[in-house]
Design an enzyme around this catalytic site. Structure first.
Site, short mmCIF file in Angstrom:
data_model
loop_
_atom_site.label_atom_id
_atom_site.label_comp_id
_atom_site.label_asym_id
_atom_site.label_seq_id
_atom_site.Cartn_x
_atom_site.Cartn_y
_atom_site.Cartn_z
N HIS A 165 0.82 -1.22 0.00
CA HIS A 165 0.00 0.00 0.00
C HIS A 165 0.85 1.26 0.00
CE1 HIS A 165 -3.23 -2.56 2.24
NE2 HIS A 165 -3.18 -2.83 0.95
N SER A 222 -41.97 28.42 21.71
CA SER A 222 -41.83 27.76 23.00
C SER A 222 -43.17 27.17 23.41
CB SER A 222 -41.36 28.76 24.06
OG SER A 222 -41.48 28.23 25.37
#
Length: 417
Positions: A165, A222
């Site tokens: 790799h 709220s």
């Protein structure tokens, strides 16, 4: 000249009984340590004050060559012990060093720091130090790269056991370097920081009722307080932006622990952090687009708040006007500081209006500029070149960035027409 710190001379007082970073005492180069020393920092402050005075003189302010020369002659004449004592009394590092510099520059004392804020010396000094620090680091990095290049060239033909790799970045094998993941997520983390800052500012301005993000007619802010109009989109952006910023630690850790070409413990982590980063960035940008397309500004609220704060904001303009009329900058600063505290007490303790301007009008010390107060309180006189700067930034920086994406956006940005 006493060598101490700007915090009460603690280093000189503590000596070997106080912690010192091993980086400074053992490892880092003397040149780098000097860049981050008190001596370099406060010498740079004085250099910036000198440059400020020279620029103001060139623009026509009543600053003499003699005052300029006096400042030049005392750039390195820093009494750290006096600065420490001044800061202990004033609780303000910049003003402590203004007074210390003024002490050795009696002729220039009245114009030091004229028209400037603390960030003028603080931020500019930081930028100068960072630039100079990179000037030290980059040649060292170049030397390391050069040495490694020589090493690679010398041994390019030496057979070794293969690492399937393994790569150079331009030519790769089975995998790409995990440094790429760091670069990608660093960009997205930087985006997260910018979005968080933008949306935090929107939330703060919404609290002051100066502007709001879009709020639908049926939207509920709220469940308990019907009047609330929470900036929930901005709150969501801030929440997700923190997650986006945190994800960059994953590729940093992964890249740092790779064995030669790669260790297989990278895959599970990458499956999560790369996808999460882009999904989060996608969500944040979609939400921020919605916010930006429906921002509401309330000019009357802004105007009311300006009227409330303008007397305090105008104090620097008043100081400059007084100096032009022959006054001393430091004396004027102290006069206004006292009157401002009195006016603030009326606002905070009595709930009254800001009466600073009335106090200035009643003080004979400010009589040379009483006739100028209406002009000095004109809000438009505080904006400087802001409008032109915005326009230039849009034309020279933003429009070129948007041009490649016009077809994707399906519409040409109005600012670039």
């Amino acid at each position: 000249m006493a060598e101490g710190g700007d915090r009460g001379g603690r280093e000189a007082a503590c000596g070997h009984d106080s912690y010192r970073s091993p980086l400074a005492s053992r490892y880092a180069s003397p040149e780098m340590c000097f860049l981050f020393s008190d001596k370099y920092k406060f010498r740079t402050w004085r250099q910036l004050w000198l440059w400020l005075a020279e620029a103001e003189q060139a623009l026509g302010l009543p600053i003499t060559d003699e005052q300029i020369q006096e400042m030049k002659s005392n750039l390195d004449n820093i009494d750290f012990k006096m600065a420490a004592e001044e800061e202990k009394q004033l609780r303000h590092d910049v003003m402590a060093h203004v007074h210390t510099f003024a002490h050795c520059c009696p002729k220039a004392a009245g114009i030091i720091h004229l028209g400037a804020t603390s960030c003028y010396v603080g931020d500019n000094t930081d930028l100068i130090i960072l630039r100079n620090a990179f000037d030290l680091l980059l040649p060292k990095l170049a030397r390391v790269i050069s040495r490694l290049a020589d090493f690679a060239k010398e041994r390019a033909d030496l057979p070794t056991l293969g690492f399937t790799h393994f790569q150079a970045f331009i030519i790769t094998g089975q995998t790409y370097t995990r440094k790429v993941d760091i670069e990608v997520l660093s960009v997205l983390a930087s985006l997260g920081a910018s979005v968080h800052k933008i949306c935090t500012d929107i939330r703060l301005l919404a609290n002051l009722k100066e502007m709001e993000e879009p709020f639908e007619k049926q939207q509920i802010g709220s469940s308990a307080m019907p009047y609330k109009r929470n900036p929930m989109r901005s709150e969501r952006c801030c929440s997700l932006a923190r997650h986006l910023m945190a994800l960059v630690t994953d590729p940093l850790q992964t890249a740092s622990v790779q064995w030669f070409e790669r260790t297989l413990d990278d895959s599970a982590n990458r499956r999560i952090c790369l996808a999460e980063a882009f999904l989060t960035a996608d969500t944040v940008l979609n939400t921020l687009q919605n916010i930006s397309e429906g921002l509401v500004v309330y000019p009357k609220v802004i105007e009311r708040r300006i009227r409330q704060e303008l007397p305090f904001m105008a104090t620097e303009n008043i100081i400059v006007a007084m100096v032009k009329a022959g006054g001393n900058r430091q004396d004027c600063h102290e006069k206004i500081r006292v009157l401002s505290q009195q006016a603030a007490a009326v606002v905070k303790q009595e709930g009254g209006d800001n009466d600073l301007i009335e106090r200035i009008q009643a003080d004979a010390y400010f009589s040379p500029i009483h006739s100028q107060l209406d002009h000095l309180l004109d809000p438009s006189s505080f904006t400087g070149r802001a409008s032109q700067q915005v326009q230039r930034f849009l034309e020279e920086e933003v429009c070129p960035l948007l041009k490649p994406y016009e077809s994707v956006m399906k519409v040409k940005a109005e600012l670039c027409l």
